[in-house]
Design a protein around this motif. Structure first.
Motif, PDB file in Angstrom:
ATOM      1  N   TRP A 203      83.565  27.059 125.214  1.00 48.92           N
ATOM      2  CA  TRP A 203      82.870  28.289 124.798  1.00 48.92           C
ATOM      3  C   TRP A 203      83.195  28.494 123.321  1.00 48.92           C
ATOM      4  O   TRP A 203      84.347  28.701 122.964  1.00 48.92           O
ATOM      5  CB  TRP A 203      83.390  29.496 125.580  1.00 48.92           C
ATOM      6  CG  TRP A 203      82.973  29.558 127.020  1.00 48.92           C
ATOM      7  CD1 TRP A 203      81.983  28.862 127.637  1.00 48.92           C
ATOM      8  CD2 TRP A 203      83.560  30.397 128.030  1.00 48.92           C
ATOM      9  NE1 TRP A 203      81.897  29.197 128.951  1.00 48.92           N
ATOM     10  CE2 TRP A 203      82.850  30.148 129.232  1.00 48.92           C
ATOM     11  CE3 TRP A 203      84.587  31.338 128.042  1.00 48.92           C
ATOM     12  CZ2 TRP A 203      83.155  30.794 130.428  1.00 48.92           C
ATOM     13  CZ3 TRP A 203      84.884  31.986 129.225  1.00 48.92           C
ATOM     14  CH2 TRP A 203      84.171  31.722 130.416  1.00 48.92           C
ATOM     15  N   SER A 224      88.590  32.964 131.203  1.00 47.46           N
ATOM     16  CA  SER A 224      88.308  34.396 131.145  1.00 47.46           C
ATOM     17  C   SER A 224      89.465  35.169 130.540  1.00 47.46           C
ATOM     18  O   SER A 224      89.264  36.150 129.806  1.00 47.46           O
ATOM     19  CB  SER A 224      88.021  34.940 132.549  1.00 47.46           C
ATOM     20  OG  SER A 224      86.825  34.399 133.020  1.00 47.46           O
ATOM     21  N   GLU A 253      81.519  43.175 127.818  1.00 48.32           N
ATOM     22  CA  GLU A 253      80.465  43.137 128.834  1.00 48.32           C
ATOM     23  C   GLU A 253      79.440  42.056 128.518  1.00 48.32           C
ATOM     24  O   GLU A 253      78.963  41.351 129.404  1.00 48.32           O
ATOM     25  CB  GLU A 253      79.756  44.502 128.920  1.00 48.32           C
ATOM     26  CG  GLU A 253      80.472  45.519 129.779  1.00 48.32           C
ATOM     27  CD  GLU A 253      80.724  44.999 131.185  1.00 48.32           C
ATOM     28  OE1 GLU A 253      79.773  44.514 131.825  1.00 48.32           O
ATOM     29  OE2 GLU A 253      81.887  45.063 131.629  1.00 48.32           O
ATOM     30  N   HIS A 254      79.101  41.972 127.221  1.00 44.76           N
ATOM     31  CA  HIS A 254      78.105  40.973 126.842  1.00 44.76           C
ATOM     32  C   HIS A 254      78.641  39.564 127.101  1.00 44.76           C
ATOM     33  O   HIS A 254      77.936  38.703 127.640  1.00 44.76           O
ATOM     34  CB  HIS A 254      77.723  41.128 125.373  1.00 44.76           C
ATOM     35  CG  HIS A 254      76.816  40.037 124.896  1.00 44.76           C
ATOM     36  ND1 HIS A 254      75.506  39.930 125.292  1.00 44.76           N
ATOM     37  CD2 HIS A 254      77.070  38.942 124.122  1.00 44.76           C
ATOM     38  CE1 HIS A 254      74.967  38.848 124.761  1.00 44.76           C
ATOM     39  NE2 HIS A 254      75.890  38.231 124.046  1.00 44.76           N
ATOM     40  N   ARG A 256      80.842  38.699 129.213  1.00 44.30           N
ATOM     41  CA  ARG A 256      80.860  38.480 130.663  1.00 44.30           C
ATOM     42  C   ARG A 256      79.470  38.029 131.142  1.00 44.30           C
ATOM     43  O   ARG A 256      79.331  37.086 131.894  1.00 44.30           O
ATOM     44  CB  ARG A 256      81.259  39.781 131.373  1.00 44.30           C
ATOM     45  CG  ARG A 256      81.662  39.595 132.827  1.00 44.30           C
ATOM     46  CD  ARG A 256      81.931  40.922 133.550  1.00 44.30           C
ATOM     47  NE  ARG A 256      82.601  41.950 132.767  1.00 44.30           N
ATOM     48  CZ  ARG A 256      83.904  41.968 132.498  1.00 44.30           C
ATOM     49  NH1 ARG A 256      84.693  41.016 132.950  1.00 44.30           N
ATOM     50  NH2 ARG A 256      84.428  42.930 131.793  1.00 44.30           N
ATOM     51  N   THR A 257      78.460  38.711 130.634  1.00 47.48           N
ATOM     52  CA  THR A 257      77.095  38.397 131.070  1.00 47.48           C
ATOM     53  C   THR A 257      76.669  36.998 130.643  1.00 47.48           C
ATOM     54  O   THR A 257      76.132  36.245 131.449  1.00 47.48           O
ATOM     55  CB  THR A 257      76.111  39.440 130.480  1.00 47.48           C
ATOM     56  OG1 THR A 257      76.609  40.735 130.792  1.00 47.48           O
ATOM     57  CG2 THR A 257      74.721  39.279 131.048  1.00 47.48           C
ATOM     58  N   GLU A 260      80.428  34.298 131.689  1.00 44.73           N
ATOM     59  CA  GLU A 260      81.067  34.217 133.004  1.00 44.73           C
ATOM     60  C   GLU A 260      80.072  34.289 134.153  1.00 44.73           C
ATOM     61  O   GLU A 260      80.343  33.783 135.234  1.00 44.73           O
ATOM     62  CB  GLU A 260      82.116  35.321 133.130  1.00 44.73           C
ATOM     63  CG  GLU A 260      83.276  35.053 132.189  1.00 44.73           C
ATOM     64  CD  GLU A 260      84.099  36.294 131.915  1.00 44.73           C
ATOM     65  OE1 GLU A 260      85.261  36.307 132.283  1.00 44.73           O
ATOM     66  OE2 GLU A 260      83.565  37.238 131.321  1.00 44.73           O
ATOM     67  N   THR A 261      78.928  34.952 133.926  1.00 45.63           N
ATOM     68  CA  THR A 261      77.966  35.026 135.032  1.00 45.63           C
ATOM     69  C   THR A 261      76.793  34.071 134.822  1.00 45.63           C
ATOM     70  O   THR A 261      75.808  34.135 135.527  1.00 45.63           O
ATOM     71  CB  THR A 261      77.436  36.459 135.209  1.00 45.63           C
ATOM     72  OG1 THR A 261      76.788  36.834 134.004  1.00 45.63           O
ATOM     73  CG2 THR A 261      78.544  37.420 135.544  1.00 45.63           C
ATOM     74  N   ALA A 262      76.933  33.195 133.784  1.00 42.12           N
ATOM     75  CA  ALA A 262      75.854  32.235 133.528  1.00 42.12           C
ATOM     76  C   ALA A 262      75.712  31.308 134.734  1.00 42.12           C
ATOM     77  O   ALA A 262      76.708  30.959 135.361  1.00 42.12           O
ATOM     78  CB  ALA A 262      76.174  31.440 132.271  1.00 42.12           C
ATOM     79  N   PRO A 263      74.484  30.940 135.054  1.00 44.94           N
ATOM     80  CA  PRO A 263      74.275  30.098 136.227  1.00 44.94           C
ATOM     81  C   PRO A 263      74.887  28.696 136.049  1.00 44.94           C
ATOM     82  O   PRO A 263      74.964  28.209 134.957  1.00 44.94           O
ATOM     83  CB  PRO A 263      72.752  30.013 136.352  1.00 44.94           C
ATOM     84  CG  PRO A 263      72.197  30.437 135.049  1.00 44.94           C
ATOM     85  CD  PRO A 263      73.225  31.272 134.361  1.00 44.94           C
TER      86      PRO A 263
ATOM     87  N   THR B 628      75.409  49.090 129.831  1.00 44.87           N
ATOM     88  CA  THR B 628      76.404  48.411 129.002  1.00 44.87           C
ATOM     89  C   THR B 628      76.516  49.041 127.628  1.00 44.87           C
ATOM     90  O   THR B 628      77.616  49.311 127.145  1.00 44.87           O
ATOM     91  CB  THR B 628      76.040  46.919 128.836  1.00 44.87           C
ATOM     92  OG1 THR B 628      75.920  46.342 130.127  1.00 44.87           O
ATOM     93  CG2 THR B 628      77.104  46.191 128.024  1.00 44.87           C
TER      94      THR B 628
END
Lengths: 263, 788
Positions: A203, A224, A253-254, A256-257, A260-263, B628
Motif C-alpha cells: 500500500w 491495518s 475512514e477513507h 479503510r474504504t 481494507e474493504t477493497a474487493p 464519513t
C-alpha cells in the motif's frame, strides 16, 4: 488592500534572458493565480514580475514512451494537463486531478509550476506528483539540477529553490496500476487529498492538503495497524475547514474504504 | 367612465425579457464604479488594526509627503461638518473620533491622484492606540462593564419610524418587545413545553459589486454617485451632515451589482463627500471584498424559543428571547430587531406571546439590513422548534403546522393588516412536491432528512412612493422612479405595469431611474416592496395620465372634461375614438409636447393598513448527509412564491431561487469568523458563498397566484420570502438525518461530522431516542385527527 502596487514586467521568449532576470526582487510569473492575490494582500512585493509564458520550453508536454514518462513544462496550465491526450492516457489520475483544481478560471491560467513553487499546502498536484514519484528540473544562470518533487516542496509555502532558480519542467513516470486519488474539498481549496497505489503486496499512500506538505508512506498490504499508526502520526493542522480530529477521522475512514474493504 | 384599460401584456419578441439583459451580458451596463468626474481623485482608507482602542495620536506627515498625495483626512479635519451618521441612532463617525470600535474601522482617508498613490501612502499613516477591552461577542458585551459607546444618542427629533435611540448607556444598542396574554400561566398549564436555542452566524451580504462612492462637493452643492439602495435616505443624511437643502444634494445610483439589503442606508457616501469637501476635488472611495466585509454585515443572533402545546398539538403560548450581535454601530439594526420580534413567532395562532429582543453592540463590523430583515434569525429557532415539538408530540411536522397556521385574513399582530395569504395551501403545495420526489431507498454511508418551514414577514416598509409617467407625442412613455435596479428586474416589471395601464408595448416604455436631481421621491428599495408599493404609484401615475389626457381631449373638443372617457387604450370624445398620442399633438397644436401623470402612494386607502403586505416564505428541503465527511447535499429544494399575481413570472422565480440559495449559504457555509479581535476570513476563498456545484440536485419553484395582494393586479412582493425559512428547514432536515438537532449554523462538514459523532455516542449509550425517522416518515403525510 485590493490595489496592486505598480511593478515592472520582464518579458522574453528566451530562457537564458529569463534566467538572467530572475532574483528575489524579480519573481517568475505565469498564471498569476497565486502570486497576484498574494501581491494584493501585500504578502509579496516584487519590484518586477518575469513572465514565463512566452518561453517555449516551459510550455511543452512531451510523452517519452521509451522512458515511460511524461515531461510537463512548468508553464503548462491545469487545463492543458487535464485535456492532453498523452497525459490522459498515461497519467489519468493526474489529468483528473488537474481538471478539478480550483475553478475554471484558475485552471485556464494557473500552471503546474506555479502550483508547486507556491507550495500552498492545500494543493492536489503536489500530492499526486509525489505519489507518482515525479522529478523536477530546476535551472538558474548557474546551471541545472534535477530533484524529486518530494525534495522540491519542503514545507508550507516553502520550496528548496533559490531566488535565482526557476522550475523548468516536471517528469512524471507513467501511472502504475492500482492508483487512485480522492479529495475532500468543501471550500475553495482541498481539505484533504489522498493518493493511493495498491499492489498485490504494498500500500503506497500519500496524504496532502491537511498537512504542511504531502507525506508518503509505503506499507505492506493488509497492515491495518500500520495504517492506524500512519494516520495517527500525521501532523494535521486545524483551520477553517475543521479541527485536526475531523480531518484525521475522514482520512482513516477513507483509507479503510479504499484499502481494507477493497474487493 | 374612468376605467383603465386592462389589456393583456403584449408579447414583444424584439425585446429580451429583461430590460438590463443586453447591457449586462455585453458588459455595457454602467455601475457606480464606472462613474468618473473631471479632475477626480482617489481615496484609500486607513483602517483600525485592533477592535477597541483609544486613538492617542495619528501621524500622517510621511503620508502627506508621499508622491501624488493631495491630502490626508482624519476626524480632526472635518471642521463644522456633522461628524456622525446613522438614520436611527446617530452613532457612526465618518472617521473614528477618539477611539476605534472594530477591527477595520476607517480612521483616516488618504486622497491622491491615483488609487496606487493613495494605497501606497495609506501605509505611511501611523496611528498610536491605547487598547481597551475588546468585546467581540454579544455575551461578552452584555457581561462587561466596559462600554463600547459611552454616550446616549437620544434626543428630540431623533429616531426613525418610531424607533428611538435609548436614553441609557449600556452595551445594548436597542431593545424591543411584543406580547399579549399570560405566557407564564399558559406555559405552566401546557401539556408539553418544547424549548429550542439556536445561533445564527455573522453573515456578510456578499454582492459582486462592493461598496463604492464618488462625491463632488462644491460650495452650495454636493453630487454623489454611489451604490446606495436608498438614494433618498442617503440624500437626507448628506444634507444634514453638510447643512445643505435637500435640493442641493444630488445622489445618483446607476445599476447596483447586487444589494440584498446590505447597501441600504448610508455607507461610504459621507466619507467620499467629506474627502471632497476637504480637498476641493471629486473623490472616489472604493472597497475590495475585505473593505466591504469591514463595512457592513448581517446581525448574528442567539434565539431561544419556548412553546407550550395542548394535547391536540395546538400552541398555547410562545416565549422568545432574541439577542442580536449588532457590531460596533447601530446602523439599521434597531429596525431589524423590531422586525425580528414581529416575525419570529411564525404565522400561527399564538394566544399568549412574549418576545424580548436586544441588539447588542460588539467590537465587530457593524451589522445592518440583510435580505429577510430579522426573519431568518428568528425563524431558525422558531421553526426548528415546531419540528422538535412534532417529534415530542408524535405528530407529523407538516400536520402540526397545519393545526396552528393562521387562516386567510387571520390576525398575526393585532392592529396590523390581516394575513393576505393561504398558508395551508402553500404548505400543502410544498409537502406535495417534496413527497413527489422523495429520496431513493437506503444508500450505504448516506443519511437523508426532509423538512418544511413557513414564515410570514410584515414587508413592504413604509408605503411612501411617487412616480412620474410622461407620454410623448408618439404615444411612447417614459417612467421616472427613484427605485433602484439591483438585478431584481424592477425596470422590467415596472415598465410592464406602464405598458398594461397605457395599452402600449413594453418596448415603447423607457425607465429613468434613481437620480435625485430628476427622479421623484422614493422611500426605499427593500423589504420586497417595489412591485407592490412602487407598482401602485406607477399605476396611479398612469391613472393620472389618463385623467390628463381626457382633460386635454375635452379641452381640444370644447366639451366638459367629464364628457371624455377612456378605455381600451384610447380616449372617447363625442363618439370618436382618439389615440392618446393624437390627443397630445392636437392639444399642443404641433407634433410635439407630452402629457405627464404623477402617482403617489402614502399610508392611505389600500395602503392605510400596515404592513402593505405579508411576505410569505414556504419551503421544503430534502438533504443527504455523508456519514464519513459530514458533507450535506441538498437533494431537493421546493419554494412556493405566494405573490398574489406574478407580473413577470420568470423574475419572481429568479427572486425565489436567489433568495433560497442565499439561505442555503447561511445554512451550510457562510460565517464571518473572528479569532480574537480580528476577522480571519475577509476574502471569498475562506468566506464561502454558494456556488453552482452547491445548487440543489432538484429545484421545484411553484408560484401561488391567488390575487390576494394589495399591489397592482393583486400582486404582493417577492425577494426575501424564500430566504427566510430556508436556514430553519435545512437545520431541521439535517437534524432528522443525523439524529441530533443542530444548535448553530452554518452546518459545515466538520460541524455535521461532530453532530454525527455525538449522535453515535448517544445511540451507543442508549441515552435518548434521536429525532424520528432519519429521512423516514414523509413530512407531508396527512393524518386525520382520528388517526392521532
Amino acid at each position: 488592500m485590493g490595489v496592486l502596487p505598480e511593478l515592472g514586467l520582464v518579458r522574453s521568449d528566451d530562457l537564458g534572458r529569463v534566467l538572467a532576470s530572475v532574483d528575489a526582487e524579480h519573481v517568475p510569473y505565469a498564471g498569476g493565480t497565486e502570486l497576484v492575490p498574494a501581491m494584493g494582500l501585500g504578502l509579496r512585493r516584487p519590484a518586477a514580475v518575469v513572465d514565463l509564458k512566452r518561453v517555449e520550453a516551459l510550455g511543452r508536454i512531451a510523452v517519452d514512451a521509451d522512458a515511460g514518462a511524461v515531461e510537463i513544462g512548468a508553464a503548462v496550465t491545469h487545463r492543458r494537463i487535464a485535456e492532453h491526450p498523452g497525459v490522459r492516457r498515461h497519467l489519468p489520475v493526474l489529468a483528473r486531478a488537474a481538471g478539478r483544481v480550483g475553478n475554471a478560471r484558475v485552471r485556464s491560467t494557473g500552471t503546474i509550476g506555479g502550483n508547486l513553487c507556491f507550495a500552498e499546502p492545500r494543493s492536489d498536484l503536489a500530492c499526486v506528483l509525489i505519489a507518482l514519484q515525479a522529478t523536477s528540473e530546476v535551472r538558474s544562470g548557474r546551471g541545472a539540477r534535477t530533484l524529486a518533487v518530494d525534495e522540491l516542496v519542503i514545507g508550507a509555502f516553502e520550496t528548496s529553490l533559490s531566488a535565482d532558480e526557476i522550475l523548468v519542467s516536471v517528469t512524471v513516470p507513467f501511472e502504475p496500476a492500482g492508483m487512485s486519488y480522492w479529495k475532500l474539498q468543501s471550500y475553495e481549496r482541498p481539505t484533504l487529498g489522498v493518493a493511493v497505489v495498491v499492489t498485490e503486496d504494498r500500500w503506497e499512500i500519500t496524504v496532502g492538503a491537511a498537512v504542511e506538505r504531502p507525506v508518503r508512506t509505503v506499507l505492506a498490504a493488509g497492515d491495518s495497524a500500520g495504517l492506524d499508526d500512519f494516520a495517527a502520526g500525521l501532523d494535521i493542522g486545524a483551520d477553517l475547514c475543521g479541527p485536526a480530529e475531523y480531518k484525521r477521522s475522514v482520512l482513516r475512514e477513507h483509507l479503510r474504504t479504499v484499502l481494507e474493504t477493497a474487493p | 367612465m374612468t376605467g383603465q384599460p386592462e389589456a393583456a401584456p403584449v408579447p414583444d419578441p424584439a425585446r429580451p425579457p429583461r430590460r438590463d439583459a443586453w447591457d449586462k451580458v455585453t458588459g455595457r451596463a454602467r455601475y457606480a464604479s464606472d462613474a468618473a468626474m473631471a479632475n477626480m481623485a482617489h481615496a484609500a482608507v486607513v483602517r483600525a488594526d485592533r477592535a477597541h482602542a483609544c486613538i492617542v495620536a495619528i501621524n500622517a506627515d510621511e503620508a502627506r509627503r508621499a508622491p501624488g498625495v493631495i491630502g490626508v483626512i482624519t476626524a480632526d479635519d472635518l471642521g463644522d461638518l456633522g461628524r456622525r451618521f446613522g438614520h436611527i441612532v446617530c452613532d457612526h463617525p465618518i472617521l473614528a473620533e477618539d477611539k476605534v470600535r472594530y477591527y477595520g474601522e476607517p480612521v483616516a482617508a488618504v486622497v491622491a491622484e491615483t488609487p496606487h498613490e493613495a494605497a501606497d501612502a495609506a501605509e505611511r499613516v501611523w496611528v498610536d492606540y491605547e487598547d481597551l477591552e475588546a468585546l467581540t461577542t454579544a455575551a461578552d458585551a452584555l457581561a462587561s462593564e466596559t462600554l463600547i459607546h459611552e454616550e446616549s444618542y437620544a434626543g428630540p427629533e431623533r429616531g426613525f419610524l418610531g424607533v428611538k435611540p435609548k436614553a441609557d448607556t449600556d452595551n445594548a444598542a436597542h431593545r424591543a418587545e411584543l406580547g399579549w396574554g399570560d405566557v407564564d400561566a399558559a406555559l405552566a398549564a401546557a401539556e408539553a413545553v418544547v424549548e429550542t436555542s439556536a445561533a445564527f452566524p455573522l453573515v456578510y451580504g456578499y454582492a459582486m459589486e462592493t461598496y463604492n462612492a464618488l462625491a463632488d462637493w462644491q460650495p452650495g452643492g454636493l453630487h454623489v454617485v454611489s451604490t446606495a439602495q436608498h438614494p433618498l435616505m442617503v440624500r437626507k443624511e448628506l444634507a444634514r451632515i453638510f447643512s445643505l437643502p435637500l435640493a442641493a444634494v444630488r445622489v445618483e445610483v446607476p445599476y447596483i451589482g447586487g444589494g440584498y439589503g446590505s447597501k441600504s442606508y448610508t455607507k461610504l457616501e459621507p466619507l467620499a463627500a467629506a474627502a471632497s469637501w476637504a480637498t476641493g476635488r471629486p473623490v472616489r472611495v472604493d472597497t475590495d471584498v475585505e473593505g466591504a466585509m469591514h463595512t457592513t454585515r448581517a446581525d448574528g443572533a442567539h434565539v431561544t424559543v419556548r412553546t407550550g402545546f395542548d394535547s391536540e398539538g395546538r400552541i398555547t403560548a410562545r416565549a422568545i428571547d432574541i439577542v442580536f450581535d449588532t457590531g460596533a454601530y447601530a446602523d439599521n439594526s434597531p429596525l431589524v430587531l423590531t422586525k425580528s420580534v414581529n416575525r419570529c413567532f411564525g404565522p400561527y395562532r399564538v394566544p399568549n406571546l412574549r418576545v424580548r429582543g436586544t441588539a447588542v453592540y460588539t467590537n465587530t463590523t457593524p451589522a445592518s439590513s440583510y435580505r429577510g430583515f430579522g426573519a431568518p434569525q428568528g425563524a431558525l429557532a422558531g421553526e426548528m422548534n415546531m419540528d422538535m415539538a412534532a417529534d415530542r408530540l408524535g405528530i407529523d411536522p407538516t400536520e402540526l403546522r397545519r393545526r396552528n397556521l393562521l387562516e386567510p385574513g387571520g390576525t398575526v399582530i393585532s392592529g396590523k393588516r390581516g394575513l393576505d395569504a393561504d398558508l395551508t395551501a402553500d404548505l400543502d403545495a410544498v409537502a406535495a412536491e417534496l413527497d413527489r420526489h422523495a429520496g431513493r431507498g437506503h444508500e450505504p454511508g448516506v443519511r437523508r432528512g426532509r423538512a418544511v418551514a413557513v414564515t410570514a414577514s410584515d414587508a413592504g416598509a413604509s408605503p411612501i412612493s411617487t412616480a412620474q409617467v410622461r407620454m410623448h407625442a408618439d404615444g411612447s412613455v417614459t417612467l421616472l422612479t427613484s427605485s433602484t435596479e439591483m438585478g431584481q428586474g424592477s425596470r422590467t416589471a415596472l415598465a410592464q405595469i406602464v405598458a398594461r395601464q397605457m395599452g402600449v408595448a413594453a418596448a415603447a416604455v423607457a425607465v429613468g431611474q434613481s437620480d435625485t436631481l430628476y427622479t421623484p421621491f422614493e422611500w426605499t428599495t427593500g423589504a420586497s416592496r417595489t412591485t407592490t408599493v412602487v407598482g401602485l404609484a406607477v399605476k396611479a401615475a398612469c391613472e393620472d395620465l389618463w385623467r390628463k389626457l381626457r382633460a386635454m381631449a375635452a379641452e381640444s373638443a370644447g366639451i366638459d372634461p367629464d364628457e371624455a372617457t377612456s378605455g381600451g387604450g384610447s380616449i372617447q370624445v363625442a363618439g370618436a375614438d382618439l389615440a392618446p398620442a393624437a390627443v397630445i399633438r392636437e392639444w399642443f397644436g404641433a407634433d410635439a409636447g407630452e402629457a405627464v401623470g404623477i402617482g403617489v402612494v402614502r399610508g392611505h386607502g389600500e395602503t392605510a393598513l400596515l404592513p402593505p403586505f405579508w411576505e410569505i416564505g414556504a419551503v421544503g428541503v430534502e438533504v443527504a448527509v455523508d456519514e464519513t465527511t459530514g458533507e450535506v447535499t441538498v437533494e431537493h429544494l421546493v419554494t412556493v412564491g405566494d405573490v398574489g399575481h406574478a407580473i413577470e413570472p420568470d423574475l419572481v422565480k429568479g427572486q425565489d431561487l436567489g433568495a433560497a440559495t442565499q439561505g442555503l449559504g447561511i445554512a451550510l457555509w457562510e460565517e464571518m469568523v473572528y479569532e480574537g479581535e480580528q476577522l480571519t476570513n475577509p476574502n471569498l476563498i475562506e468566506y464561502r458563498v454558494p456556488r453552482f456545484t452547491d445548487m440543489p440536485r432538484r429545484i421545484t419553484s411553484v408560484l401561488a397566484e391567488r390575487g390576494d395582494g394589495a399591489g397592482p393586479y393583486g400582486a404582493k412582493g417577492a425577494g426575501e420570502g424564500a430566504l427566510n425559512p430556508v436556514p430553519a428547514a435545512v437545520a431541521a432536515a439535517v437534524g432528522r438525518a443525523v439524529g441530533v438537532w443542530p444548535t448553530e449554523l452554518p452546518l459545515t462538514p466538520a460541524r455535521v461530522w461532530a453532530l454525527l459523532r455525538s449522535a453515535a455516542e448517544t445511540e451507543a449509550a442508549g441515552l435518548a431516542k434521536p429525532p424520528t425517522a432519519a429521512g423516514g416518515a414523509a413530512p407531508s403525510t396527512v393524518r386525520g385527527p382520528a388517526a392521532e
